[in-house]
Design a protein around this motif. Structure first.
Motif, PDB file in Angstrom:
ATOM      1  N   ALA A  10     -73.177  71.403 -64.425  1.00  0.00           N
ATOM      2  CA  ALA A  10     -73.348  70.389 -63.370  1.00  0.00           C
ATOM      3  C   ALA A  10     -73.030  68.974 -63.843  1.00  0.00           C
ATOM      4  N   SER A  11     -72.985  68.749 -65.171  1.00  0.00           N
ATOM      5  CA  SER A  11     -72.657  67.401 -65.662  1.00  0.00           C
ATOM      6  C   SER A  11     -71.147  67.238 -65.885  1.00  0.00           C
ATOM      7  N   GLY A  12     -70.374  68.292 -65.632  1.00  0.00           N
ATOM      8  CA  GLY A  12     -68.932  68.229 -65.862  1.00  0.00           C
ATOM      9  C   GLY A  12     -68.182  67.623 -64.687  1.00  0.00           C
ATOM     10  N   SER A  13     -66.859  67.502 -64.816  1.00  0.00           N
ATOM     11  CA  SER A  13     -66.089  66.793 -63.785  1.00  0.00           C
ATOM     12  C   SER A  13     -66.143  67.533 -62.449  1.00  0.00           C
ATOM     13  N   LEU A  14     -66.115  68.842 -62.468  1.00  0.00           N
ATOM     14  CA  LEU A  14     -66.204  69.603 -61.213  1.00  0.00           C
ATOM     15  C   LEU A  14     -67.660  69.706 -60.749  1.00  0.00           C
ATOM     16  N   GLY A  15     -68.552  70.042 -61.679  1.00  0.00           N
ATOM     17  CA  GLY A  15     -69.959  70.234 -61.332  1.00  0.00           C
ATOM     18  C   GLY A  15     -70.561  69.013 -60.652  1.00  0.00           C
ATOM     19  N   SER A  31     -79.375  71.106 -67.104  1.00  0.00           N
ATOM     20  CA  SER A  31     -78.525  70.556 -68.164  1.00  0.00           C
ATOM     21  C   SER A  31     -78.340  71.648 -69.222  1.00  0.00           C
ATOM     22  N   LYS A  32     -77.456  71.371 -70.188  1.00  0.00           N
ATOM     23  CA  LYS A  32     -77.227  72.335 -71.288  1.00  0.00           C
ATOM     24  C   LYS A  32     -78.518  72.544 -72.092  1.00  0.00           C
ATOM     25  N   GLU A  33     -79.375  71.504 -72.110  1.00  0.00           N
ATOM     26  CA  GLU A  33     -80.641  71.617 -72.843  1.00  0.00           C
ATOM     27  C   GLU A  33     -81.593  72.583 -72.107  1.00  0.00           C
ATOM     28  N   LEU A  35     -80.575  75.024 -69.908  1.00  0.00           N
ATOM     29  CA  LEU A  35     -79.961  76.364 -69.837  1.00  0.00           C
ATOM     30  C   LEU A  35     -78.673  76.322 -70.641  1.00  0.00           C
ATOM     31  N   ASN A  36     -78.759  76.880 -71.853  1.00  0.00           N
ATOM     32  CA  ASN A  36     -77.569  76.900 -72.716  1.00  0.00           C
ATOM     33  C   ASN A  36     -76.984  78.305 -72.656  1.00  0.00           C
ATOM     34  N   ILE A  37     -75.759  78.414 -72.138  1.00  0.00           N
ATOM     35  CA  ILE A  37     -75.201  79.763 -71.931  1.00  0.00           C
ATOM     36  C   ILE A  37     -74.945  80.487 -73.260  1.00  0.00           C
ATOM     37  N   CYS A  38     -74.976  79.742 -74.367  1.00  0.00           N
ATOM     38  CA  CYS A  38     -74.803  80.401 -75.676  1.00  0.00           C
ATOM     39  C   CYS A  38     -76.130  80.920 -76.224  1.00  0.00           C
ATOM     40  N   HIS A  57     -70.553  79.233 -61.521  1.00  0.00           N
ATOM     41  CA  HIS A  57     -70.516  79.107 -62.984  1.00  0.00           C
ATOM     42  C   HIS A  57     -69.321  78.224 -63.400  1.00  0.00           C
ATOM     43  N   CYS A  58     -69.647  76.935 -63.645  1.00  0.00           N
ATOM     44  CA  CYS A  58     -68.623  75.957 -64.065  1.00  0.00           C
ATOM     45  C   CYS A  58     -68.702  75.655 -65.557  1.00  0.00           C
ATOM     46  N   ALA A  59     -69.826  75.978 -66.201  1.00  0.00           N
ATOM     47  CA  ALA A  59     -69.990  75.587 -67.614  1.00  0.00           C
ATOM     48  C   ALA A  59     -68.907  76.239 -68.461  1.00  0.00           C
ATOM     49  N   ILE A 105     -65.572  80.006 -62.013  1.00  0.00           N
ATOM     50  CA  ILE A 105     -64.404  79.122 -61.948  1.00  0.00           C
ATOM     51  C   ILE A 105     -63.510  79.424 -63.149  1.00  0.00           C
ATOM     52  N   SER A 106     -62.416  80.116 -62.854  1.00  0.00           N
ATOM     53  CA  SER A 106     -61.453  80.463 -63.906  1.00  0.00           C
ATOM     54  C   SER A 106     -60.257  79.502 -63.815  1.00  0.00           C
ATOM     55  N   THR A 107     -59.138  79.922 -64.314  1.00  0.00           N
ATOM     56  CA  THR A 107     -58.012  79.005 -64.471  1.00  0.00           C
ATOM     57  C   THR A 107     -56.681  79.704 -64.192  1.00  0.00           C
ATOM     58  N   ILE A 129     -55.509  79.488 -76.430  1.00  0.00           N
ATOM     59  CA  ILE A 129     -56.884  79.976 -76.672  1.00  0.00           C
ATOM     60  C   ILE A 129     -57.766  79.773 -75.437  1.00  0.00           C
ATOM     61  N   TYR A 130     -57.627  78.607 -74.804  1.00  0.00           N
ATOM     62  CA  TYR A 130     -58.438  78.338 -73.616  1.00  0.00           C
ATOM     63  C   TYR A 130     -58.263  79.468 -72.591  1.00  0.00           C
ATOM     64  N   GLY A 131     -57.005  79.803 -72.296  1.00  0.00           N
ATOM     65  CA  GLY A 131     -56.726  80.840 -71.300  1.00  0.00           C
ATOM     66  C   GLY A 131     -57.301  82.193 -71.705  1.00  0.00           C
ATOM     67  N   SER A 133     -59.852  82.727 -73.690  1.00  0.00           N
ATOM     68  CA  SER A 133     -61.319  82.720 -73.660  1.00  0.00           C
ATOM     69  C   SER A 133     -61.836  82.759 -72.216  1.00  0.00           C
ATOM     70  N   LYS A 134     -61.113  82.149 -71.284  1.00  0.00           N
ATOM     71  CA  LYS A 134     -61.519  82.198 -69.875  1.00  0.00           C
ATOM     72  C   LYS A 134     -61.261  83.598 -69.300  1.00  0.00           C
ATOM     73  N   LEU A 135     -60.191  84.244 -69.780  1.00  0.00           N
ATOM     74  CA  LEU A 135     -59.910  85.615 -69.327  1.00  0.00           C
ATOM     75  C   LEU A 135     -61.025  86.552 -69.799  1.00  0.00           C
TER      76      LEU A 135
HETATM   77  N1  LIG Z   1     -60.414  70.619 -65.388  1.00  0.00           N
HETATM   78  C1  LIG Z   1     -59.472  71.439 -64.889  1.00  0.00           C
HETATM   79  O1  LIG Z   1     -58.361  71.052 -64.493  1.00  0.00           O
HETATM   80  C2  LIG Z   1     -59.766  72.909 -64.753  1.00  0.00           C
HETATM   81  C3  LIG Z   1     -58.759  73.737 -64.343  1.00  0.00           C
HETATM   82  C4  LIG Z   1     -59.032  75.080 -64.123  1.00  0.00           C
HETATM   83  C5  LIG Z   1     -60.304  75.559 -64.342  1.00  0.00           C
HETATM   84  N2  LIG Z   1     -61.271  74.735 -64.808  1.00  0.00           N
HETATM   85  C6  LIG Z   1     -62.605  75.307 -65.009  1.00  0.00           C
HETATM   86  O2  LIG Z   1     -63.501  74.602 -64.150  1.00  0.00           O
HETATM   87  C7  LIG Z   1     -64.794  74.543 -64.744  1.00  0.00           C
HETATM   88  C8  LIG Z   1     -65.276  73.093 -64.767  1.00  0.00           C
HETATM   89  O3  LIG Z   1     -64.370  72.314 -65.533  1.00  0.00           O
HETATM   90  P1  LIG Z   1     -64.654  70.773 -65.821  1.00  0.00           P
HETATM   91  O4  LIG Z   1     -63.324  70.098 -65.879  1.00  0.00           O
HETATM   92  O5  LIG Z   1     -65.705  70.281 -64.871  1.00  0.00           O
HETATM   93  O6  LIG Z   1     -65.260  70.862 -67.301  1.00  0.00           O
HETATM   94  P2  LIG Z   1     -66.021  69.703 -68.102  1.00  0.00           P
HETATM   95  O7  LIG Z   1     -65.929  68.406 -67.397  1.00  0.00           O
HETATM   96  O8  LIG Z   1     -65.565  69.806 -69.518  1.00  0.00           O
HETATM   97  O9  LIG Z   1     -67.549  70.190 -68.020  1.00  0.00           O
HETATM   98  C9  LIG Z   1     -68.003  71.312 -68.712  1.00  0.00           C
HETATM   99  C10 LIG Z   1     -69.450  71.542 -68.375  1.00  0.00           C
HETATM  100  O10 LIG Z   1     -69.915  72.694 -69.092  1.00  0.00           O
HETATM  101  C11 LIG Z   1     -71.153  72.357 -69.730  1.00  0.00           C
HETATM  102  N3  LIG Z   1     -71.349  73.192 -70.911  1.00  0.00           N
HETATM  103  C12 LIG Z   1     -70.554  73.273 -72.008  1.00  0.00           C
HETATM  104  N4  LIG Z   1     -71.087  74.129 -72.903  1.00  0.00           N
HETATM  105  C13 LIG Z   1     -72.238  74.610 -72.343  1.00  0.00           C
HETATM  106  C14 LIG Z   1     -73.230  75.521 -72.777  1.00  0.00           C
HETATM  107  N5  LIG Z   1     -73.169  76.113 -73.971  1.00  0.00           N
HETATM  108  N6  LIG Z   1     -74.270  75.794 -71.937  1.00  0.00           N
HETATM  109  C15 LIG Z   1     -74.355  75.185 -70.726  1.00  0.00           C
HETATM  110  N7  LIG Z   1     -73.456  74.290 -70.276  1.00  0.00           N
HETATM  111  C16 LIG Z   1     -72.400  74.011 -71.074  1.00  0.00           C
HETATM  112  C17 LIG Z   1     -71.009  70.886 -70.079  1.00  0.00           C
HETATM  113  O11 LIG Z   1     -72.263  70.328 -70.363  1.00  0.00           O
HETATM  114  P3  LIG Z   1     -72.370  69.073 -71.402  1.00  0.00           P
HETATM  115  O12 LIG Z   1     -71.689  67.942 -70.694  1.00  0.00           O
HETATM  116  O13 LIG Z   1     -73.825  68.881 -71.614  1.00  0.00           O
HETATM  117  O14 LIG Z   1     -71.632  69.525 -72.650  1.00  0.00           O
HETATM  118  C18 LIG Z   1     -70.373  70.367 -68.783  1.00  0.00           C
HETATM  119  O15 LIG Z   1     -71.371  70.204 -67.799  1.00  0.00           O
HETATM  120  C19 LIG Z   1     -64.643  75.169 -66.138  1.00  0.00           C
HETATM  121  O16 LIG Z   1     -65.082  76.501 -66.073  1.00  0.00           O
HETATM  122  C20 LIG Z   1     -63.159  75.118 -66.410  1.00  0.00           C
HETATM  123  O17 LIG Z   1     -62.764  76.153 -67.284  1.00  0.00           O
HETATM  124  C21 LIG Z   1     -61.039  73.421 -65.027  1.00  0.00           C
END
Ligand SMILES: NC(=O)c1ccc[n+]([C@@H]2O[C@H](COP(=O)([O-])OP(=O)(O)OC[C@H]3O[C@@H](n4cnc5c(N)ncnc54)[C@H](OP(=O)(O)O)[C@@H]3O)[C@@H](O)[C@H]2O)c1
Length: 248
Positions: A10-15, A31-33, A35-38, A57-59, A105-107, A129-131, A133-135
């Motif tokens: 939820a703190s990410g660009s999409l979330g 927050s990651k604190e 709920l840490n998916i790892c 699931h955006c994390a 949310i995949s890619t 690698i990104y692709g 790991s998302k697969l």
């Molecule tokens: N950006 C793109 O163009 C794009 C394209 C296709 C698909 N996507 C997918 O869309 C989704 C959102 O992307 P985004 O651009 O919003 O990513 P982002 O801005 O990098 O945000 C990633 C989020 O994941 C959280 N996170 C990372 N590790 C975590 C963990 N271990 N446990 C819990 N939360 C964790 C981060 O929290 P912290 O901030 O606390 O680290 C942050 O809230 C992702 O799944 C990405 O693969 C993105």
């Protein structure tokens, strides 16, 4: 029916933007604190305290460069982290005796991104690698009964962070607000499986310069020169399923 949604990342660009557009939804946005998916114990503890019927699931480790630098971490977060979450959701489903709606949310990066026009049944052969790991995350999500895998690429027209853009990289990148409208639709819809979500294919330069006229032209090879990993050449997607499923 008001949906109770667990939103990861939820703190990410999409979330962040999904949270802002909360019409008809109630969100849990740990927050990651919290709920840490790892960390399976942290997911378990969170899920035991809260109640929800949907997960978005955006994390992720979503930056390609970071994934290349730390490949094991990329798989730890994007593949294993997603599996950890899926396992916890299976437990919740057994307790509440109901299936949870799960949007992953995949890619577009699960496709080879060289010839373009990929449909959901095209081979998935990621180019970095990104692709991969998302697969892996996609594979984990398939354990669930009520899943929806969204293959996409998005941008924010109000925040185009670069000064030049390639005339020869083709994508189906979609404006983030339009992607969110599609995700909202899918939350309430019964569609299950994989769906490409994007907009009409064009070059990155054409797409972004429409919002940032001062953007300069460059080529893919100009960008690749400064990178240590592969990027897409033609990541365009066949959007016919999206056009059939998503109603305005
Ligand atoms: N950006 C793109 O163009 C794009 C394209 C296709 C698909 N996507 C997918 O869309 C989704 C959102 O992307 P985004 O651009 O919003 O990513 P982002 O801005 O990098 O945000 C990633 C989020 O994941 C959280 N996170 C990372 N590790 C975590 C963990 N271990 N446990 C819990 N939360 C964790 C981060 O929290 P912290 O901030 O606390 O680290 C942050 O809230 C992702 O799944 C990405 O693969 C993105």
């Amino acid at each position: 029916m008001m949906r109770n949604i667990l939103l990861t990342g939820a703190s990410g660009s999409l979330g962040k933007k999904i949270l802002l557009s909360k019409k008809g939804f109630s969100f849990l946005s740990p927050s990651k604190e919290d709920l840490n998916i790892c960390d399976p114990d942290s997911i378990q503890a969170y899920c035991e305290q809260k109640s929800f019927d949907t997960v978005i699931h955006c994390a992720a480790l979503a930056r390609m460069g970071e994934c290349e630098k730390e490949p094991a971490k990329a798989f730890e977060v994007n593949t294993v982290g997603t599996l950890n979450l899926v396992r916890a959701i299976r437990k919740v489903e057994k307790t509440i005796k109901k299936n949870i709606r799960f949007i992953y949310i995949s890619t577009d990066g699960v496709y080879s991104c060289d010839r373009g026009n990929y449909s959901e049944s095209s081979p998935t052969i990621p180019y970095n690698i990104y692709g991969w790991s998302k697969l892996g995350g996609e594979a984990a999500v398939r354990i669930l009964k009520n899943f929806c895998i969204v293959r996409t690429r998005f941008y924010d027209p109000e925040n185009i962070p670069f000064t030049e853009s390639a005339i020869d990289i083709i994508t189906s990148s979609i404006q983030v607000e339009k992607l969110i409208a599609c995700i909202q639709f899918l939350v309430n819809d019964s569609f299950k499986g994989v769906i490409n979500i994007g907009s009409t294919a064009c070059s990155e330069f054409i797409r972004y310069s429409a919002h940032k006229p001062q953007l300069k032209k460059c080529t893919r090879s100009d960008i690749v020169k400064n990178l240590k990993f592969e990027i897409a050449t033609n990541a365009s997607m066949d959007l016919s399923l999206m056009e059939k499923v998503i109603k305005d």
